[in-house]
Design a protein around this motif. Sequence first.
Motif, PDB file in Angstrom:
ATOM      1  N   LYS A 180       0.857  -1.183   0.000  1.00  0.00           N
ATOM      2  CA  LYS A 180       0.000   0.000   0.000  1.00  0.00           C
ATOM      3  C   LYS A 180       0.893   1.233   0.000  1.00  0.00           C
ATOM      4  O   LYS A 180       1.788   1.356   0.845  1.00  0.00           O
ATOM      5  CB  LYS A 180      -0.882   0.036   1.256  1.00  0.00           C
ATOM      6  N   ALA A 181       0.636   2.145  -0.928  1.00  0.00           N
ATOM      7  CA  ALA A 181       1.404   3.387  -1.005  1.00  0.00           C
ATOM      8  C   ALA A 181       0.473   4.536  -1.348  1.00  0.00           C
ATOM      9  O   ALA A 181      -0.265   4.464  -2.342  1.00  0.00           O
ATOM     10  CB  ALA A 181       2.512   3.264  -2.043  1.00  0.00           C
ATOM     11  N   ASN A 182       0.461   5.576  -0.519  1.00  0.00           N
ATOM     12  CA  ASN A 182      -0.383   6.760  -0.753  1.00  0.00           C
ATOM     13  C   ASN A 182      -1.854   6.391  -0.920  1.00  0.00           C
ATOM     14  O   ASN A 182      -2.553   6.938  -1.777  1.00  0.00           O
ATOM     15  CB  ASN A 182       0.107   7.525  -1.986  1.00  0.00           C
ATOM     16  N   GLY A 183      -2.298   5.426  -0.128  1.00  0.00           N
ATOM     17  CA  GLY A 183      -3.699   5.031  -0.156  1.00  0.00           C
ATOM     18  C   GLY A 183      -4.068   4.103  -1.291  1.00  0.00           C
ATOM     19  O   GLY A 183      -5.223   3.691  -1.405  1.00  0.00           O
ATOM     20  N   LYS A 184      -3.106   3.766  -2.150  1.00  0.00           N
ATOM     21  CA  LYS A 184      -3.378   2.862  -3.266  1.00  0.00           C
ATOM     22  C   LYS A 184      -2.732   1.506  -3.016  1.00  0.00           C
ATOM     23  O   LYS A 184      -1.641   1.426  -2.453  1.00  0.00           O
ATOM     24  CB  LYS A 184      -2.859   3.466  -4.579  1.00  0.00           C
ATOM     25  N   MET A 185      -3.401   0.455  -3.463  1.00  0.00           N
ATOM     26  CA  MET A 185      -2.922  -0.906  -3.249  1.00  0.00           C
ATOM     27  C   MET A 185      -2.323  -1.468  -4.531  1.00  0.00           C
ATOM     28  O   MET A 185      -2.993  -1.536  -5.554  1.00  0.00           O
ATOM     29  CB  MET A 185      -4.075  -1.795  -2.786  1.00  0.00           C
ATOM     30  N   ASN A 186      -1.058  -1.863  -4.459  1.00  0.00           N
ATOM     31  CA  ASN A 186      -0.399  -2.534  -5.577  1.00  0.00           C
ATOM     32  C   ASN A 186      -0.394  -4.023  -5.274  1.00  0.00           C
ATOM     33  O   ASN A 186       0.362  -4.494  -4.426  1.00  0.00           O
ATOM     34  CB  ASN A 186       1.034  -2.013  -5.737  1.00  0.00           C
ATOM     35  N   ILE A 187      -1.269  -4.785  -5.970  1.00  0.00           N
ATOM     36  CA  ILE A 187      -1.428  -6.201  -5.637  1.00  0.00           C
ATOM     37  C   ILE A 187      -0.430  -7.099  -6.373  1.00  0.00           C
ATOM     38  O   ILE A 187      -0.416  -8.306  -6.167  1.00  0.00           O
ATOM     39  CB  ILE A 187      -2.866  -6.694  -5.932  1.00  0.00           C
ATOM     40  N   SER A 188       0.401  -6.502  -7.219  1.00  0.00           N
ATOM     41  CA  SER A 188       1.443  -7.296  -7.884  1.00  0.00           C
ATOM     42  C   SER A 188       2.755  -6.512  -7.880  1.00  0.00           C
ATOM     43  O   SER A 188       3.229  -6.075  -8.932  1.00  0.00           O
ATOM     44  CB  SER A 188       1.028  -7.655  -9.312  1.00  0.00           C
ATOM     45  N   PRO A 189       3.307  -6.306  -6.687  1.00  0.00           N
ATOM     46  CA  PRO A 189       4.527  -5.506  -6.589  1.00  0.00           C
ATOM     47  C   PRO A 189       5.703  -6.163  -7.305  1.00  0.00           C
ATOM     48  O   PRO A 189       5.847  -7.382  -7.290  1.00  0.00           O
ATOM     49  CB  PRO A 189       4.770  -5.418  -5.083  1.00  0.00           C
ATOM     50  N   ASN A 190       6.519  -5.325  -7.928  1.00  0.00           N
ATOM     51  CA  ASN A 190       7.709  -5.803  -8.626  1.00  0.00           C
ATOM     52  C   ASN A 190       8.842  -6.000  -7.629  1.00  0.00           C
ATOM     53  O   ASN A 190       8.954  -5.250  -6.650  1.00  0.00           O
ATOM     54  CB  ASN A 190       8.105  -4.783  -9.700  1.00  0.00           C
ATOM     55  N   ALA A 191       9.674  -6.983  -7.865  1.00  0.00           N
ATOM     56  CA  ALA A 191      10.786  -7.264  -6.944  1.00  0.00           C
ATOM     57  C   ALA A 191      11.729  -6.084  -6.805  1.00  0.00           C
ATOM     58  O   ALA A 191      12.416  -5.936  -5.790  1.00  0.00           O
ATOM     59  CB  ALA A 191      11.555  -8.490  -7.420  1.00  0.00           C
ATOM     60  N   ASP A 192      11.753  -5.212  -7.818  1.00  0.00           N
ATOM     61  CA  ASP A 192      12.664  -4.069  -7.782  1.00  0.00           C
ATOM     62  C   ASP A 192      11.988  -2.786  -7.305  1.00  0.00           C
ATOM     63  O   ASP A 192      12.610  -1.720  -7.306  1.00  0.00           O
ATOM     64  CB  ASP A 192      13.282  -3.851  -9.172  1.00  0.00           C
ATOM     65  N   ASP A 193      10.703  -2.883  -6.907  1.00  0.00           N
ATOM     66  CA  ASP A 193      10.009  -1.718  -6.359  1.00  0.00           C
ATOM     67  C   ASP A 193      10.679  -1.291  -5.051  1.00  0.00           C
ATOM     68  O   ASP A 193      10.973  -2.119  -4.184  1.00  0.00           O
ATOM     69  CB  ASP A 193       8.530  -2.040  -6.081  1.00  0.00           C
ATOM     70  N   THR A 194      10.896   0.006  -4.898  1.00  0.00           N
ATOM     71  CA  THR A 194      11.578   0.536  -3.710  1.00  0.00           C
ATOM     72  C   THR A 194      10.563   0.910  -2.637  1.00  0.00           C
ATOM     73  O   THR A 194       9.536   1.538  -2.926  1.00  0.00           O
ATOM     74  CB  THR A 194      12.423   1.768  -4.088  1.00  0.00           C
ATOM     75  N   ILE A 195      10.844   0.527  -1.427  1.00  0.00           N
ATOM     76  CA  ILE A 195       9.975   0.850  -0.298  1.00  0.00           C
ATOM     77  C   ILE A 195      10.203   2.298   0.129  1.00  0.00           C
ATOM     78  O   ILE A 195      11.343   2.719   0.333  1.00  0.00           O
ATOM     79  CB  ILE A 195      10.241  -0.099   0.893  1.00  0.00           C
ATOM     80  N   LYS A 196       9.093   3.030   0.276  1.00  0.00           N
ATOM     81  CA  LYS A 196       9.170   4.452   0.631  1.00  0.00           C
ATOM     82  C   LYS A 196       8.548   4.686   2.005  1.00  0.00           C
ATOM     83  O   LYS A 196       7.784   3.853   2.500  1.00  0.00           O
ATOM     84  CB  LYS A 196       8.437   5.291  -0.424  1.00  0.00           C
ATOM     85  N   PRO A 197       8.860   5.810   2.644  1.00  0.00           N
ATOM     86  CA  PRO A 197       8.245   6.120   3.945  1.00  0.00           C
ATOM     87  C   PRO A 197       6.721   6.106   3.847  1.00  0.00           C
ATOM     88  O   PRO A 197       6.154   6.637   2.887  1.00  0.00           O
ATOM     89  CB  PRO A 197       8.765   7.534   4.240  1.00  0.00           C
ATOM     90  N   GLY A 198       6.072   5.472   4.795  1.00  0.00           N
ATOM     91  CA  GLY A 198       4.609   5.397   4.814  1.00  0.00           C
ATOM     92  C   GLY A 198       4.042   4.193   4.101  1.00  0.00           C
ATOM     93  O   GLY A 198       2.837   3.925   4.198  1.00  0.00           O
ATOM     94  N   ASP A 199       4.882   3.453   3.371  1.00  0.00           N
ATOM     95  CA  ASP A 199       4.391   2.254   2.688  1.00  0.00           C
ATOM     96  C   ASP A 199       3.986   1.183   3.696  1.00  0.00           C
ATOM     97  O   ASP A 199       4.537   1.111   4.806  1.00  0.00           O
ATOM     98  CB  ASP A 199       5.463   1.672   1.760  1.00  0.00           C
ATOM     99  N   VAL A 200       3.014   0.358   3.299  1.00  0.00           N
ATOM    100  CA  VAL A 200       2.548  -0.745   4.136  1.00  0.00           C
ATOM    101  C   VAL A 200       2.667  -2.037   3.333  1.00  0.00           C
ATOM    102  O   VAL A 200       2.158  -2.133   2.211  1.00  0.00           O
ATOM    103  CB  VAL A 200       1.084  -0.539   4.585  1.00  0.00           C
ATOM    104  N   LEU A 201       3.349  -3.028   3.905  1.00  0.00           N
ATOM    105  CA  LEU A 201       3.506  -4.328   3.245  1.00  0.00           C
ATOM    106  C   LEU A 201       2.424  -5.280   3.747  1.00  0.00           C
ATOM    107  O   LEU A 201       2.204  -5.395   4.963  1.00  0.00           O
ATOM    108  CB  LEU A 201       4.879  -4.926   3.544  1.00  0.00           C
ATOM    109  N   VAL A 202       1.729  -5.920   2.824  1.00  0.00           N
ATOM    110  CA  VAL A 202       0.725  -6.929   3.175  1.00  0.00           C
ATOM    111  C   VAL A 202       1.385  -8.290   2.994  1.00  0.00           C
ATOM    112  O   VAL A 202       1.724  -8.678   1.876  1.00  0.00           O
ATOM    113  CB  VAL A 202      -0.534  -6.809   2.288  1.00  0.00           C
ATOM    114  N   VAL A 203       1.587  -8.988   4.116  1.00  0.00           N
ATOM    115  CA  VAL A 203       2.402 -10.202   4.111  1.00  0.00           C
ATOM    116  C   VAL A 203       1.571 -11.404   4.577  1.00  0.00           C
ATOM    117  O   VAL A 203       0.833 -11.318   5.553  1.00  0.00           O
ATOM    118  CB  VAL A 203       3.626 -10.050   5.036  1.00  0.00           C
ATOM    119  N   VAL A 204       1.693 -12.532   3.866  1.00  0.00           N
ATOM    120  CA  VAL A 204       1.006 -13.760   4.252  1.00  0.00           C
ATOM    121  C   VAL A 204       2.045 -14.826   4.569  1.00  0.00           C
ATOM    122  O   VAL A 204       3.121 -14.874   3.965  1.00  0.00           O
ATOM    123  CB  VAL A 204       0.056 -14.255   3.131  1.00  0.00           C
ATOM    124  N   GLY A 205       1.732 -15.670   5.551  1.00  0.00           N
ATOM    125  CA  GLY A 205       2.671 -16.737   5.899  1.00  0.00           C
ATOM    126  C   GLY A 205       2.192 -17.557   7.073  1.00  0.00           C
ATOM    127  O   GLY A 205       1.097 -17.320   7.620  1.00  0.00           O
TER     128      GLY A 205
END
Length: 220
Positions: A180-205
């Motif tokens: 999640k970045a700036n209120g938008k959800m990226n459901i297929s993040p790229n491995a090279d996407d850079t994490i920015k301040p305020g980002d939220v990672l949705v993790v399953v495991g």
Amino acid sequence: MKKQYAVIGMGRFGSSVAKSLYSFGYEVLAIDSSEQRMQEVAGFVTHAVQADSTDEEALKALGIRNFDVVIVAIGQDIQSSILTTLILKDMGVPVLVVKAQNELHGKVLKKIGADKVVFPERDMGLRVAHHLISPNILDFIELSDDYSIVELQASPSMIGKSLRQLDIRAKFGCNVMAVKANGKMNISPNADDTIKPGDVLVVVGENKQLRQLERAYAEE
């Protein structure tokens, strides 16, 4: 047509579910044996009826089998909860969701036919515990006894790194489903996407692996 819901038991959990469903635009029938409770929720649901849920004839008269989903949210009276569940299942209610007080109660409900058993007090306790352990955990959703989803606020050590560099899957055995970045959800993040301040990672495991992940970033 929109689904129709019936909620039995107007305690804190039941009334909250009933009011929420009604606010979403669904038709909601609220049932409780207490006249006072029915008066309190009457303005927030489609229909509010005082009735004994262990009285099969009373439930038949309400046409409860015609509802798409019935939620049994009876509080402390486990016997009434079980009897109500048995009656509704025997009547052929399509989907039956029942609140359980504890694990044993939950096992009994599953055995007698509840389609879904919920543990509101336990689940809220889990969420609070996760928030206390790791301030970075924004939400915690239990998928099963072994697997869950967490929303993890990007910690300082994550900022500026790509998902490839974080390598959460290799380190913890968990998968980043979305970012999640700036209120938008990226459901297929790229491995090279850079994490920015305020980002939220949705993790399953697996729960054990997620706990390791939480602890690793909670100690920063």
